[in-house]
Every structure is written in structure tokens, then in C-alpha cells.
Design a protein around this motif. Structure first.
Motif, mmCIF file in Angstrom:
data_model
loop_
_atom_site.group_PDB
_atom_site.id
_atom_site.type_symbol
_atom_site.label_atom_id
_atom_site.label_comp_id
_atom_site.label_asym_id
_atom_site.label_seq_id
_atom_site.Cartn_x
_atom_site.Cartn_y
_atom_site.Cartn_z
ATOM 1 N N ARG A 176 0.829 -1.212 0.000
ATOM 2 C CA ARG A 176 0.000 0.000 0.000
ATOM 3 C C ARG A 176 0.866 1.267 0.000
ATOM 4 N N TYR A 177 2.080 1.167 -0.500
ATOM 5 C CA TYR A 177 2.967 2.320 -0.480
ATOM 6 C C TYR A 177 2.464 3.453 -1.370
ATOM 7 N N THR A 178 1.774 3.097 -2.451
ATOM 8 C CA THR A 178 1.217 4.129 -3.330
ATOM 9 C C THR A 178 0.206 4.980 -2.590
ATOM 10 N N LEU A 179 -0.667 4.314 -1.832
ATOM 11 C CA LEU A 179 -1.669 5.036 -1.059
ATOM 12 C C LEU A 179 -1.014 5.910 0.006
ATOM 13 N N LEU A 180 0.028 5.381 0.617
ATOM 14 C CA LEU A 180 0.752 6.160 1.612
ATOM 15 C C LEU A 180 1.387 7.389 0.966
ATOM 16 N N GLY A 181 1.941 7.211 -0.226
ATOM 17 C CA GLY A 181 2.533 8.333 -0.948
ATOM 18 C C GLY A 181 1.506 9.402 -1.266
ATOM 19 N N ILE A 182 0.320 8.971 -1.685
ATOM 20 C CA ILE A 182 -0.761 9.918 -1.973
ATOM 21 C C ILE A 182 -1.134 10.686 -0.711
ATOM 22 N N TRP A 183 -1.196 9.968 0.422
ATOM 23 C CA TRP A 183 -1.525 10.609 1.696
ATOM 24 C C TRP A 183 -0.501 11.685 2.031
ATOM 25 N N PHE A 184 0.780 11.370 1.840
ATOM 26 C CA PHE A 184 1.824 12.352 2.133
ATOM 27 C C PHE A 184 1.712 13.567 1.221
ATOM 28 N N LEU A 185 1.408 13.362 -0.048
ATOM 29 C CA LEU A 185 1.247 14.482 -0.968
ATOM 30 C C LEU A 185 0.089 15.374 -0.545
ATOM 31 N N ILE A 186 -1.016 14.749 -0.158
ATOM 32 C CA ILE A 186 -2.177 15.520 0.306
ATOM 33 C C ILE A 186 -1.799 16.305 1.564
ATOM 34 N N LEU A 187 -1.132 15.635 2.481
ATOM 35 C CA LEU A 187 -0.749 16.271 3.743
ATOM 36 C C LEU A 187 0.170 17.463 3.504
ATOM 37 N N ILE A 188 1.186 17.262 2.668
ATOM 38 C CA ILE A 188 2.126 18.340 2.375
ATOM 39 C C ILE A 188 1.421 19.493 1.667
ATOM 40 N N SER A 189 0.550 19.176 0.706
ATOM 41 C CA SER A 189 -0.174 20.208 -0.035
ATOM 42 C C SER A 189 -1.068 21.029 0.885
ATOM 43 N N VAL A 190 -1.798 20.349 1.757
ATOM 44 C CA VAL A 190 -2.688 21.038 2.700
ATOM 45 C C VAL A 190 -1.888 21.994 3.578
ATOM 46 N N ASN A 191 -0.748 21.517 4.084
ATOM 47 C CA ASN A 191 0.057 22.349 4.971
ATOM 48 C C ASN A 191 0.699 23.522 4.237
ATOM 49 N N VAL A 192 1.231 23.270 3.047
ATOM 50 C CA VAL A 192 1.878 24.354 2.306
ATOM 51 C C VAL A 192 0.878 25.440 1.949
ATOM 52 N N VAL A 193 -0.273 25.046 1.398
ATOM 53 C CA VAL A 193 -1.294 26.025 1.023
ATOM 54 C C VAL A 193 -1.783 26.793 2.249
ATOM 55 N N SER A 194 -2.048 26.077 3.340
ATOM 56 C CA SER A 194 -2.540 26.727 4.555
ATOM 57 C C SER A 194 -1.512 27.693 5.124
ATOM 58 N N GLU A 195 -0.239 27.288 5.141
ATOM 59 C CA GLU A 195 0.804 28.160 5.682
ATOM 60 C C GLU A 195 0.966 29.424 4.831
ATOM 61 N N VAL A 196 0.880 29.290 3.518
ATOM 62 C CA VAL A 196 0.991 30.457 2.643
ATOM 63 C C VAL A 196 -0.158 31.420 2.886
ATOM 64 N N VAL A 197 -1.375 30.890 2.972
ATOM 65 C CA VAL A 197 -2.552 31.733 3.218
ATOM 66 C C VAL A 197 -2.426 32.440 4.560
ATOM 67 N N MET A 198 -2.034 31.715 5.601
ATOM 68 C CA MET A 198 -1.919 32.321 6.934
ATOM 69 C C MET A 198 -0.793 33.339 6.985
ATOM 70 N N TYR A 199 0.293 33.079 6.255
ATOM 71 C CA TYR A 199 1.401 34.034 6.223
ATOM 72 C C TYR A 199 0.954 35.350 5.579
ATOM 73 N N LYS A 200 0.188 35.254 4.489
ATOM 74 C CA LYS A 200 -0.299 36.449 3.830
ATOM 75 C C LYS A 200 -1.249 37.223 4.747
ATOM 76 N N LYS A 201 -2.091 36.494 5.475
ATOM 77 C CA LYS A 201 -3.013 37.173 6.402
ATOM 78 C C LYS A 201 -2.261 37.865 7.521
ATOM 79 N N SER A 202 -1.195 37.230 7.993
ATOM 80 C CA SER A 202 -0.418 37.823 9.093
ATOM 81 C C SER A 202 0.280 39.101 8.669
ATOM 82 N N LYS A 203 0.487 39.285 7.347
ATOM 83 C CA LYS A 203 1.151 40.480 6.846
ATOM 84 C C LYS A 203 0.187 41.619 6.553
#
Length: 204
Positions: A176-203
Motif C-alpha cells: 500500500r505504499y502508493t496510497l501512503l505516498g498519496i496521503w503524504f502528498l495531500i498532507l504536504i499540499s494542505v500544509n503548504v497552502v494553509s501556511e501560505v494563506v496564513m502568512y499572507k493574512k499575518s502580513k
């Protein structure tokens, strides 16, 4: 000092233009100009908005009554403490939840994480509601705490769907490594997008 002078002084101390202040209060730039030149007086609801935005009392705006310095200093210290403590509560919850799950693999481990994370959110928003911190501090809280909270929740969802397990970290299993890889991509994407949005709001 008149109300017009106090608004002008506070705006300059904040380092913002009349147009920026107008946007924050939901009025026109001309209205701010008239307030500062004594051509008109802000209505009561705008006085309250000015008080919230500049973090001063309405008495200071209307009567030039300075708040008690000692009380303000105490509030500042309490607000700083709550701001510094709250995001790390979320990380403590995630780390201890992982540790308990690794050792015992029971529901207590998950509950431990939820309790710490909910507690951290309660602490930061209690500080905000009591005007001990501003919205920028809340944005900074989320920038620090969000990765812990999102990893915790998404890991539980991932494991629950794939393994009927509630582990707070992703479990690796055969074929199930493919599924795990997909999970990591989703997790990283969610965090990167959220951090960028919050950084812009903080400015803002």
C-alpha cells in the motif's frame, strides 16, 4: 487633545494611511479625513471599532483618559504567555498521542491528542476574546499549530479508512505504499497552502 487629534495620532503610530484605516473600519477615506480635520465626528459604532482596532479604551478616544499602565502591562504579559503556550500545547498533544499509541495502542492515546489540541485552541481564542492578543497573534498561532493538528487528524482518517485503526501517525503496511505516498502528498499540499494563506493574512 481632541478626538480628531487622537485618531490622527493613533493612525500615525500604527503606520497606516487614511485609506487603510477606512478599509479596516468599512468607511470611506473621506470619512477618515473629515474625522481627523474635525469636519465630522464618528458615530458610536465607529468609536467602538476604532477602540478595538487601535487597542485603546473608548474613554481614551472620547475623554483622553489614559488606561492604567500597570493593568495594561499585566494584560500584555498574560496575553504573551497565552500566545507562547497555546501552539506548543498542540504539538505536545501530537507528540504524546504518538508516544501513547506506540506503547499502548488504545483510544486514550487519541483522546490525549484531542484534549491537548482543543485546549490549545481554547487558550488562544480566550486570549483573543479578552483582547489580550490581536488577530495577527492568532494567525501566527495557526502557522505554528496547524501542522501538528492537520497531521494528527489526517493520520487518523488515513488509518481509519485503510486499516480501521486510529493511530495518530500513518501506518505503513504491505503493498500500500502508493496510497501512503498519496496521503503524504495531500498532507504536504494542505500544509503548504494553509501556511501560505496564513502568512499572507499575518502580513495584512
Amino acid at each position: 487633545m481632541k478626538l480628531a487629534d487622537r485618531i490622527l495620532e493613533l493612525r500615525k503610530q500604527k503606520g497606516i494611511s487614511q485609506e487603510e484605516l477606512a478599509d479596516k473600519l468599512g468607511v470611506s477615506r473621506q470619512a477618515i479625513s473629515k474625522w481627523e480635520s474635525e469636519q465630522s465626528t464618528p458615530e458610536l459604532d465607529k468609536i467602538i471599532l476604532l477602540s478595538d482596532f487601535f487597542d485603546v479604551t473608548t474613554d481614551y478616544l472620547l475623554k483622553s483618559i489614559e488606561p492604567v499602565a500597570q493593568e495594561n502591562e499585566k494584560k500584555r504579559r498574560i496575553g504573551n504567555t497565552m500566545f507562547l503556550l497555546s501552539p506548543w500545547m498542540a504539538w505536545i498533544g501530537y507528540i504524546t498521542s504518538c508516544a501513547f499509541w506506540h506503547e499502548y495502542q488504545n483510544a486514550f492515546a487519541v483522546m490525549d491528542g484531542f484534549i491537548w489540541m482543543i485546549g490549545s485552541i481554547v487558550v488562544i481564542y480566550s486570549a483573543k476574546l479578552n483582547r489580550l492578543i490581536d488577530q495577527k497573534a492568532v494567525n501566527h498561532y495557526w502557522m505554528i499549530a496547524f501542522p501538528a493538528i492537520s497531521i494528527f487528524i489526517l493520520s487518523i482518517l488515513y488509518n481509519a479508512l485503510c486499516l480501521t485503526s486510529l493511530a495518530p501517525y500513518p501506518l505503513i503496511y504491505a503493498n500500500r505504499y502508493t496510497l501512503l505516498g498519496i496521503w503524504f502528498l495531500i498532507l504536504i499540499s494542505v500544509n503548504v497552502v494553509s501556511e501560505v494563506v496564513m502568512y499572507k493574512k499575518s502580513k495584512q
